[in-house]
Design an enzyme around this catalytic site. Structure first.
Site, short mmCIF file in Angstrom:
data_model
loop_
_atom_site.label_atom_id
_atom_site.label_comp_id
_atom_site.label_asym_id
_atom_site.label_seq_id
_atom_site.Cartn_x
_atom_site.Cartn_y
_atom_site.Cartn_z
N ARG A 101 0.89 -1.18 0.00
CA ARG A 101 0.00 0.00 0.00
C ARG A 101 0.92 1.21 0.00
O ARG A 101 1.63 1.45 0.98
CB ARG A 101 -0.91 0.01 1.22
CG ARG A 101 -1.58 1.35 1.43
CD ARG A 101 -2.75 1.32 2.34
NE ARG A 101 -3.87 0.64 1.70
CZ ARG A 101 -5.13 0.75 2.09
NH1 ARG A 101 -5.44 1.51 3.12
NH2 ARG A 101 -6.09 0.11 1.47
N HIS A 128 -6.90 0.79 -7.09
CA HIS A 128 -7.18 -0.02 -5.88
C HIS A 128 -7.82 -1.34 -6.37
O HIS A 128 -9.00 -1.60 -6.11
CB HIS A 128 -8.10 0.75 -4.93
CG HIS A 128 -8.11 0.23 -3.53
ND1 HIS A 128 -7.39 -0.87 -3.12
CD2 HIS A 128 -8.77 0.67 -2.42
CE1 HIS A 128 -7.60 -1.09 -1.83
NE2 HIS A 128 -8.44 -0.17 -1.39
N GLN A 131 -9.65 -3.97 -4.03
CA GLN A 131 -10.98 -3.49 -3.62
C GLN A 131 -12.01 -3.77 -4.72
O GLN A 131 -13.10 -4.26 -4.45
CB GLN A 131 -10.90 -1.98 -3.33
CG GLN A 131 -12.22 -1.39 -2.92
CD GLN A 131 -12.73 -1.95 -1.60
OE1 GLN A 131 -12.04 -1.89 -0.61
NE2 GLN A 131 -13.94 -2.50 -1.58
N ASP A 219 -17.29 6.69 -2.46
CA ASP A 219 -16.07 6.56 -1.64
C ASP A 219 -15.82 7.91 -0.97
O ASP A 219 -16.40 8.93 -1.39
CB ASP A 219 -14.89 6.19 -2.57
CG ASP A 219 -13.60 5.93 -1.81
OD1 ASP A 219 -13.65 5.72 -0.58
OD2 ASP A 219 -12.53 5.96 -2.44
N CYS A 259 -16.58 1.42 -0.18
CA CYS A 259 -15.40 0.59 0.14
C CYS A 259 -14.88 0.81 1.55
O CYS A 259 -14.04 0.04 2.01
CB CYS A 259 -14.30 0.81 -0.90
SG CYS A 259 -13.84 2.53 -1.06
N ARG A 287 -13.42 -8.80 0.85
CA ARG A 287 -11.98 -8.55 0.67
C ARG A 287 -11.19 -9.81 1.04
O ARG A 287 -10.23 -10.18 0.37
CB ARG A 287 -11.51 -7.38 1.56
CG ARG A 287 -12.08 -6.01 1.23
CD ARG A 287 -11.57 -5.46 -0.09
NE ARG A 287 -10.13 -5.43 -0.19
CZ ARG A 287 -9.35 -4.43 0.22
NH1 ARG A 287 -9.89 -3.35 0.75
NH2 ARG A 287 -8.04 -4.48 0.06
N1 CP Z 1 -11.21 -0.06 1.58
C1 CP Z 1 -9.97 -0.15 2.10
O1 CP Z 1 -8.97 -0.30 1.38
O2 CP Z 1 -9.93 -0.13 3.46
P1 CP Z 1 -8.61 0.13 4.30
O3 CP Z 1 -8.09 1.49 3.93
O4 CP Z 1 -9.05 0.05 5.74
O5 CP Z 1 -7.60 -0.94 3.96
#
Ligand code: CP
Length: 300
Positions: A101, A128, A131, A219, A259, A287
Site C-alpha cells: 500500500r 485499488h 478493492q 467513496d 469501500c 476482501r
Molecule cells: N477499503 C480499504 O482499502 O480499506 P482500508 O483502507 O481500511 O484498507
C-alpha cells in the site's frame, strides 16, 4: 519473474471471472482452499494506514497456511534512504510475494521490476484493484450480472473510480461516473477501459445517473494524503452525495456499496449507509475471500 497484480488491466476477462468464481466458491465452502501458501512468506508493506486491507490479507495468508510479515516504511532501511530497487532485490531473496500500500504507483512498479516475485497493489494513488475485485464479487453474489448499470458518484479521478472503470469493463456492465468536471477519470484509464471493451459514461448529474441503476457506489471525498484539499473537495463533491434521492431513482433491487472507511453525512447519507439495500459490510468481508483467490492464483 513472478506475475504481479498492479491493476485489473493485467488480468484477462476470463481470469477476472475465474477469481470471482473461486472467491465465491471458497466463501461458501472454506474447505476448498487447502494449503496453497504452505511454506510461503508474504510481506504486507504499508506506507499508509489500513484496516480492511491489512486484516483481510493477514487473515487470508494465515488461513492459506502461509506466513505474513507486516512492515511499515519505518521498519525498513527505506526510512534511511535505501532505494526501492535495492529493497525489492533483497525482498525477492526471502519472500514469495509482496503486497504494497503505497503513496505512488511508481513505487509498486519499482518493486515489481526489482523483486522478481509477485507484487500486489493494496492501494496506490492510481488504482485499488483488490478493492474492485471484492466489489464485483459482491455484485455477482447479489445476482447482478453482465449488462447491468453501475453508478459511481464522487471523485472520478480517484484510485477507486479508476479500478471500478476497469472492473466494469471485465464484468461487461455499463458504468456511469457522476463527478465534477474538475475530477474526471484519467484519460489513460479510459483508454485502457475502451481497449478492454468497457462502456463508460461520465456526467455531472448524479441524480440523472442514478436512474434505473443496479449498483450505487461511492467513496470518501478526501483520500489519504489529500488532506490539504479538504475544503475544496467538500464543496466540489457536495452535489454527488449518495443519498435517499439517488436510491429512489435507482431500481428497487439496487444495492448500495462503499469501500470504507465512510464519512457519513458527506459522501453518503446515514440513511443510505444503513439502508436495507446496503451491502457494505458483505463487501468488506469479501476482501478476505478475493484476497485468498488472488494469492492462490499468483502463488500456485
Ligand atoms: N477499503 C480499504 O482499502 O480499506 P482500508 O483502507 O481500511 O484498507
Amino acid at each position: 519473474m513472478g506475475r504481479s497484480f498492479l491493476s485489473l488491466s493485467s488480468l484477462s476477462r476470463e481470469e477476472f471471472d475465474q477469481l470471482l468464481n473461486r472467491a465465491l466458491a471458497g466463501k461458501k465452502n472454506p474447505s476448498l482452499w487447502g494449503k496453497p501458501l504452505l511454506g510461503k512468506s508474504v510481506a504486507l508493506f504499508f506506507e499508509k494506514p489500513s484496516t480492511r486491507t491489512r486484516l483481510s490479507f493477514e487473515v487470508a495468508i494465515n488461513q492459506l497456511c502461509g506466513h505474513a510479515l507486516v512492515l511499515t516504511q519505518n521498519d525498513l532501511q527505506l526510512s534511511r534512504g535505501e532505494d526501492i530497487a535495492d529493497t525489492g532485490r533483497v525482498m525477492g531473496r526471502y519472500l514469495h510475494a509482496i503486497m504494497g500500500r503505497v503513496k505512488s504507483h511508481a513505487t509498486l512498479e519499482g518493486l515489481a521490476r526489482s523483486a522478481g516475485i509477485p507484487v500486489i497493489n493494496g492501494l496506490s494513488d492510481k488504482f485499488h484493484p483488490c478493492q474492485a475485485l471484492a466489489d464485483f464479487m459482491t455484485i455477482k453474489e447479489n445476482g447482478i450480472g453482465a449488462g447491468s448499470k453501475f453508478v459511481f458518484t464522487g471523485d472520478g479521478a480517484s484510485n477507486v473510480a479508476h479500478s471500478l472503470i476497469l472492473g466494469a469493463a471485465h464484468y461487461n456492465c455499463d458504468i456511469t461516473i457522476a463527478t465534477p468536471a474538475e475530477l474526471l477519470p484519467h484519460a489513460d484509464v479510459l483508454t485502457i477501459a475502451a481497449r478492454l471493451g468497457g462502456k463508460v459514461t461520465v456526467t455531472q448529474d448524479a441524480l440523472a445517473a442514478a436512474k434505473d441503476a443496479d449498483v450505487l457506489y461511492t467513496d470518501v471525498w478526501v483520500s489519504m494524503g489529500q488532506e490539504q484539499e479538504t475544503e475544496r473537495k467538500k464543496k466540489q463533491l457536495a452535489p454527488f452525495q449518495l443519498n435517499e434521492h439517488l436510491l429512489a431513482a435507482a431500481k428497487k433491487s439496487a444495492i448500495v456499496l462503499h469501500c470504507l472507511p465512510a464519512h457519513k453525512g458527506e459522501e453518503i447519507s446515514e440513511a443510505a449507509f444503513e439502508s436495507p439495500q446496503a451491502r457494505i459490510f458483505d463487501q468488506a468481508e469479501n476482501r478476505l475471500h478475493v484476497q485468498k483467490a488472488l494469492l492462490e492464483f499468483l502463488l500456485k
